[in-house]
Motif scaffolding. Structure first.
Motif, PDB file in Angstrom:
ATOM      1  N   ASP A  80       0.797  -1.034   0.001  1.00 11.22           N
ATOM      2  CA  ASP A  80       0.098  -0.077  -0.055  1.00 11.22           C
ATOM      3  C   ASP A  80       0.694   1.253  -0.022  1.00 11.22           C
ATOM      4  O   ASP A  80       2.197   1.129   0.484  1.00 11.22           O
ATOM      5  N   SER A 120       2.861   1.555   4.346  1.00  8.44           N
ATOM      6  CA  SER A 120       1.984   2.793   4.343  1.00  8.44           C
ATOM      7  C   SER A 120       1.078   3.498   5.470  1.00  8.44           C
ATOM      8  O   SER A 120       0.640   4.274   5.457  1.00  8.44           O
ATOM      9  N   GLU A 153      -1.261   2.207   7.242  1.00  8.56           N
ATOM     10  CA  GLU A 153      -2.636   1.992   7.679  1.00  8.56           C
ATOM     11  C   GLU A 153      -2.303   0.692   8.452  1.00  8.56           C
ATOM     12  O   GLU A 153      -1.829  -0.248   7.929  1.00  8.56           O
ATOM     13  N   ARG A 205      -4.806  -1.984   8.928  1.00  5.98           N
ATOM     14  CA  ARG A 205      -6.263  -2.677   8.779  1.00  5.98           C
ATOM     15  C   ARG A 205      -5.726  -3.683   7.641  1.00  5.98           C
ATOM     16  O   ARG A 205      -4.727  -3.655   6.917  1.00  5.98           O
ATOM     17  N   SER A 252      -8.103  -4.690   5.345  1.00  7.11           N
ATOM     18  CA  SER A 252      -8.539  -4.404   3.925  1.00  7.11           C
ATOM     19  C   SER A 252      -9.118  -5.791   3.121  1.00  7.11           C
ATOM     20  O   SER A 252      -8.948  -5.716   1.786  1.00  7.11           O
ATOM     21  N   GLU A 305       5.244   2.384   8.521  1.00  4.13           N
ATOM     22  CA  GLU A 305       4.952   3.717   7.670  1.00  4.13           C
ATOM     23  C   GLU A 305       5.341   3.759   6.350  1.00  4.13           C
ATOM     24  O   GLU A 305       5.150   4.757   5.580  1.00  4.13           O
TER      25      GLU A 305
END
Ligand code: IPE
Ligand code: IPE
Ligand code: MG
Length: 249
Positions: free
Chosen positions: A27, A197, A199, A201, A203, A219
């Motif tokens: 991501d 990235s 996030e 989660r 997904s 990150e």
């Protein structure tokens, strides 16, 4: 593989065992491009180049299975330009890498619903799967038009058909049954799931299969994700204790 208390694969990784199967939610391509004032597709191209580096790193790190999330069943919600650009990138990527996969002993598989993909892309997917079908050095699985809920729904449909056709007794259905109908039926469950990235989660990625996976969130945006960062996460996994619901020894 039974997971009850008596036979649970208790795996205190203090012994240094690395992850056999790593799954990656790649991501941050869009943000990486935006930070550079470039269109999102520029980030997707940069991201695709990173895949080669990570695939190449796997055998040396003892990672036999790498599964990467390339396009989700929800990613069709993006603009037509981005979706078309991604589909064209997938075609070019598979075509370009095909011989390298053959040469390097990488067995390529796809998971996800192929029916919504265009015929040209599907033909390339079939071709690379067939060409690399005898490779054993490492297993690369590309999740393309993949969604965990969609996969479970499609698996359930096939399971229900087998019940209807008298091939499966519903009374015998247990937690070993459904995985046989999933797209991942020939793969071990992922030991480590990485998401880039920032996030935190899932997904809709590998919902069933990651029930007991370890997670690493970073990150770092996918186009900046290097083999060194990957190696660090693989090494970090060895220090974790996986209890599978049991008590520490
Ligand atoms: C991941 O990067 C690649 C795909 C989902 C195809 P994104 O495109 O989601 O990048 P961000 O999250 O917008 O930065
Ligand atoms: C997950 O990333 C899908 C892929 C990496 C292919 P998304 O960018 O689509 O996920 P959300 O929308 O942030 O949850
Ligand atoms: Mg994203």
């Amino acid at each position: 593989m039974a997971r009850d208390a008596s036979t649970a694969p208790m795996r205190p990784n203090g012994g240094g065992a690395g992850p056999r199967h790593v799954a990656v939610i790649m991501d941050g391509n869009g943000r990486w491009a935006q930070q550079r004032g470039r269109p999102r597709l520029f980030g997707h191209h940069a991201g695709a180049r990173r895949v080669r580096e990570i695939v190449e790193a796997c055998p040396g790190l003892g990672v036999d299975y790498l599964t990467i999330f390339a396009f989700s069943t929800e990613n069709w919600k993006r603009t037509q330009t981005e979706v078309a650009g991604l589909m064209s990138l997938f075609r070019r990527y598979i075509f370009k890498e095909m011989q390298a996969f053959v040469r390097e002993g990488v067995r390529v598989r796809f998971i996800g619903d192929r029916l919504r993909l265009d015929a040209k892309l599907r033909a390339l997917m079939d071709e690379v799967e067939a060409l690399t079908g005898h490779n054993t050095r490492m297993h690369l699985t590309i999740a393309l038009n993949y969604g965990g809920r969609d996969e479970v729904a499609r698996a359930t449909k096939r399971l229900a058909r087998d019940v209807r056709d008298g091939k499966l007794d519903p009374e015998t259905v247990d937690e070993e049954t459904l995985p046989r109908y999933l797209d991942t039926c020939v793969l071990p469950d992922p030991d480590l799931v990485i998401r880039t990235s920032g996030e935190a989660r899932i997904s809709n990625f590998l919902l069933w299969q990651s029930a007991y996976s370890e997670y690493e969130f970073t990150e770092i945006l996918w186009p900046d994700f290097t083999r060194e960062i990957f190696a660090g996460m693989v090494a970090g996994y060895a220090g974790r204790e996986r209890r599978f619901g049991a008590v520490s020894a």
